[in-house]
Design a protein around this motif. Structure first.
Motif, PDB file in Angstrom:
ATOM      1  N   ARG A 114       0.603  -1.152  -0.291  1.00 23.05           N
ATOM      2  CA  ARG A 114       0.260  -0.357  -0.364  1.00 23.05           C
ATOM      3  C   ARG A 114       0.720   1.534   0.128  1.00 23.05           C
ATOM      4  NH1 ARG A 114      -2.100   0.572   5.976  1.00 23.05           N
ATOM      5  NH2 ARG A 114      -0.274   0.378   6.672  1.00 23.05           N
ATOM      6  N   LEU A 115       0.292   2.401  -1.107  1.00 26.11           N
ATOM      7  CA  LEU A 115       1.665   3.641  -0.853  1.00 26.11           C
ATOM      8  C   LEU A 115       0.406   4.330  -1.472  1.00 26.11           C
ATOM      9  CD1 LEU A 115       4.160   2.247  -3.402  1.00 26.11           C
ATOM     10  CD2 LEU A 115       4.096   3.054  -0.782  1.00 26.11           C
ATOM     11  N   GLY A 116       0.618   5.751  -0.652  1.00 21.05           N
ATOM     12  CA  GLY A 116      -0.018   7.183  -1.039  1.00 21.05           C
ATOM     13  C   GLY A 116       0.474   7.005  -3.368  1.00 21.05           C
ATOM     14  N   ASP A 117      -0.526   8.615  -3.269  1.00 16.59           N
ATOM     15  CA  ASP A 117       0.077   9.146  -4.280  1.00 16.59           C
ATOM     16  C   ASP A 117       0.963  10.015  -4.775  1.00 16.59           C
ATOM     17  OD1 ASP A 117      -1.566  10.539  -3.876  1.00 16.59           O
ATOM     18  OD2 ASP A 117      -3.793  10.933  -5.485  1.00 16.59           O
ATOM     19  N   PRO A 166       5.487  11.698  -3.692  1.00 12.41           N
ATOM     20  CA  PRO A 166       6.885  11.128  -4.446  1.00 12.41           C
ATOM     21  C   PRO A 166       6.906  10.691  -3.700  1.00 12.41           C
ATOM     22  CG  PRO A 166       5.983  13.788  -3.577  1.00 12.41           C
ATOM     23  CD  PRO A 166       4.570  13.165  -3.306  1.00 12.41           C
ATOM     24  N   ILE A 167       6.792   9.648  -2.545  1.00 11.94           N
ATOM     25  CA  ILE A 167       7.395   8.462  -2.144  1.00 11.94           C
ATOM     26  C   ILE A 167       6.754   7.446  -2.302  1.00 11.94           C
ATOM     27  CG2 ILE A 167       7.718   6.969   0.113  1.00 11.94           C
ATOM     28  CD1 ILE A 167       9.470   9.771   0.554  1.00 11.94           C
ATOM     29  N   GLY A 168       5.544   7.648  -2.969  1.00  8.73           N
ATOM     30  CA  GLY A 168       5.062   6.532  -3.646  1.00  8.73           C
ATOM     31  C   GLY A 168       5.824   6.034  -4.477  1.00  8.73           C
ATOM     32  N   ASP A 169       5.724   7.593  -5.509  1.00  4.95           N
ATOM     33  CA  ASP A 169       7.141   7.220  -7.073  1.00  4.95           C
ATOM     34  C   ASP A 169       8.338   6.575  -7.220  1.00  4.95           C
ATOM     35  OD1 ASP A 169       4.420   8.439  -8.145  1.00  4.95           O
ATOM     36  OD2 ASP A 169       5.368  10.441  -7.846  1.00  4.95           O
ATOM     37  N   LEU A 170       8.577   7.714  -5.597  1.00  2.00           N
ATOM     38  CA  LEU A 170      10.402   6.265  -5.277  1.00  2.00           C
ATOM     39  C   LEU A 170      10.178   4.800  -5.424  1.00  2.00           C
ATOM     40  CD1 LEU A 170      11.994   8.946  -3.296  1.00  2.00           C
ATOM     41  CD2 LEU A 170      12.486   8.886  -5.667  1.00  2.00           C
ATOM     42  N   VAL A 171       8.980   4.696  -4.651  1.00  3.90           N
ATOM     43  CA  VAL A 171       8.860   3.006  -4.252  1.00  3.90           C
ATOM     44  C   VAL A 171       8.717   2.153  -5.799  1.00  3.90           C
ATOM     45  CG1 VAL A 171       7.236   1.178  -2.982  1.00  3.90           C
ATOM     46  CG2 VAL A 171       8.650   2.751  -1.899  1.00  3.90           C
ATOM     47  N   ILE A 172       8.052   2.574  -6.563  1.00  2.00           N
ATOM     48  CA  ILE A 172       7.943   2.381  -7.366  1.00  2.00           C
ATOM     49  C   ILE A 172       8.691   2.100  -8.561  1.00  2.00           C
ATOM     50  CG2 ILE A 172       5.997   1.892  -9.421  1.00  2.00           C
ATOM     51  CD1 ILE A 172       4.386   1.426  -7.191  1.00  2.00           C
ATOM     52  N   ALA A 173       9.392   3.199  -8.466  1.00  2.00           N
ATOM     53  CA  ALA A 173      10.594   3.192  -9.559  1.00  2.00           C
ATOM     54  C   ALA A 173      11.141   2.306  -9.334  1.00  2.00           C
ATOM     55  CB  ALA A 173      11.298   4.521  -9.999  1.00  2.00           C
ATOM     56  N   GLY A 174      12.183   2.575  -7.949  1.00  2.24           N
ATOM     57  CA  GLY A 174      12.928   1.497  -7.429  1.00  2.24           C
ATOM     58  C   GLY A 174      12.312  -0.285  -7.728  1.00  2.24           C
ATOM     59  N   LEU A 175      11.798  -0.539  -7.482  1.00  2.00           N
ATOM     60  CA  LEU A 175      11.255  -1.736  -7.960  1.00  2.00           C
ATOM     61  C   LEU A 175      11.264  -2.407  -9.078  1.00  2.00           C
ATOM     62  CD1 LEU A 175       8.198  -2.281  -5.204  1.00  2.00           C
ATOM     63  CD2 LEU A 175      10.390  -3.201  -4.941  1.00  2.00           C
ATOM     64  N   ALA A 176      10.286  -1.430  -9.540  1.00  6.49           N
ATOM     65  CA  ALA A 176      10.652  -1.972 -11.640  1.00  6.49           C
ATOM     66  C   ALA A 176      11.825  -2.020 -12.063  1.00  6.49           C
ATOM     67  CB  ALA A 176      10.315  -0.619 -12.292  1.00  6.49           C
ATOM     68  N   GLY A 177      13.383  -1.447 -11.687  1.00  8.15           N
ATOM     69  CA  GLY A 177      14.362  -1.753 -11.610  1.00  8.15           C
ATOM     70  C   GLY A 177      14.602  -2.942 -11.171  1.00  8.15           C
ATOM     71  N   ASP A 178      13.986  -4.139 -10.645  1.00  6.27           N
ATOM     72  CA  ASP A 178      14.386  -5.093 -10.036  1.00  6.27           C
ATOM     73  C   ASP A 178      13.277  -6.366 -10.824  1.00  6.27           C
ATOM     74  OD1 ASP A 178      16.933  -5.903  -8.624  1.00  6.27           O
ATOM     75  OD2 ASP A 178      16.388  -3.648  -7.294  1.00  6.27           O
ATOM     76  N   ASN A 179      13.057  -5.367 -11.424  1.00  8.71           N
ATOM     77  CA  ASN A 179      11.290  -6.272 -12.661  1.00  8.71           C
ATOM     78  C   ASN A 179      10.069  -7.557 -11.323  1.00  8.71           C
ATOM     79  OD1 ASN A 179      12.687  -6.525 -14.670  1.00  8.71           O
ATOM     80  ND2 ASN A 179      14.282  -7.679 -14.175  1.00  8.71           N
TER      81      ASN A 179
END
Length: 295
Positions: free
Chosen positions: A60-63, A65-78
């Protein structure tokens, strides 16, 4: 199958490396700091992915900038984040982490505000081999473990304090930190606590204790698997990497004993690298490490 559903916390860690951990109400400075992804479930999902598995995150995340950072970091690890719940107006979780020269850490976590974790999509996930959940959101953890029961696959509980005993009853495997075990069963030795929990709940149980290794129940016996000796640089995320590796090994059909050894190796390698979960090893690194340590 090598697909693992990881349910629980996903955060951003603001990491500061210091000579010693703070113990006074004053300013501290450092020349070494980083912003890295964190959270038990998110870290475990990254470990699963780097070790060759397919990781799906339920968090669970908010909409914000912190949530954006979380999603971006995880995308880099597929890591599959397509079903992460992002609530409008909510504030995502983040942590301040201090790490000393020995690799030990001190964490202050903001749990977030207005966050919701939707689990209605769990049933739609196909070809799952295992479910791993932390204890951060009890209702979501319950749904995850019940899904594992329904599918007849390992349902692993990452037992960090506080631990709801009802979750232990739903898990096929409960892997506690020493703090989590002592919080749930105070006033006993780890061995006594594991024996008590196995008798009460019937699941396989273990406790991880860093450099002291892992104790676990094997039928009516108590067994110990020592940790691998390394020179630690950063222990941040090592427990989460352990849980991700353990879940993936069970997903692949490995025995609990072999899964512990595999997880011990992955966690040990992580401790030799800085940057929290950025130090999570690959499958080839982990298998080579195991080969070197057992020959």
């Amino acid at each position: 199958m090598n697909k693992v559903l990881c349910v629980g916390a996903a955060v951003v860690d603001f990491v500061f490396h210091l000579e010693t951990l703070p113990d006074k109400a004053e300013k501290y400075g450092t020349e070494s700091a980083a912003i890295v992804g964190g959270g038990c479930a998110a870290n475990s999902a990254v470990a699963v992915s780097r070790l060759g598995g397919e990781a799906i995150l339920g968090a669970r995340l908010g909409d914000d900038p912190i949530g954006d950072l979380v999603i971006a970091g995880l995308a880099g690890d597929n890591v599959d984040t397509s079903n992460v719940t992002r609530t409008p107006g909510a504030r995502s979780s983040y942590s301040s982490v201090f790490i000393d020269q020995r690799g030990e850490r001190q964490i202050v976590n903001f749990r977030g505000q207005g966050l919701v974790l939707d689990t209605s999509w769990f049933d739609s996930v196909q070809n799952l081999g295992a479910v791993l959940t932390d204890t951060r959101r009890v209702s979501a953890a319950r749904d995850a473990l019940m899904l594992a029961q329904q599918r007849g696959i390992p349902g692993i509980l990452d037992g960090e304090a506080p631990v709801d005993p009802n979750l232990v009853a739903l898990a096929s495997h409960a892997a506690f930190s020493l703090q989590g075990l002592r919080d749930l069963v105070p006033g006993t030795t780890p061995q006594e606590a594991l024996t008590k929990l196995r008798a009460e709940h019937g699941c396989w149980v273990c406790v991880t204790d860093g450099e002291n290794g892992v104790w676990f129940t094997d039928q009516d016996n108590m067994r110990h698997v020592p940790a691998f000796e390394v020179d630690p640089v950063d222990t941040l995320g090592a427990g989460d990497v352990w849980h991700g590796a353990f879940a993936l090994a069970l997903c692949e059909g490995q025995s609990e004993l072999n899964a512990i050894r595999f997880a011990n190796a992955a966690a040990a390698l992580k401790c030799t690298k800085s940057g929290g979960r950025e130090g999570a090893p690959t499958r080839s690194e982990t298998e080579q490490f195991l080969k070197e340590k057992t020959t």
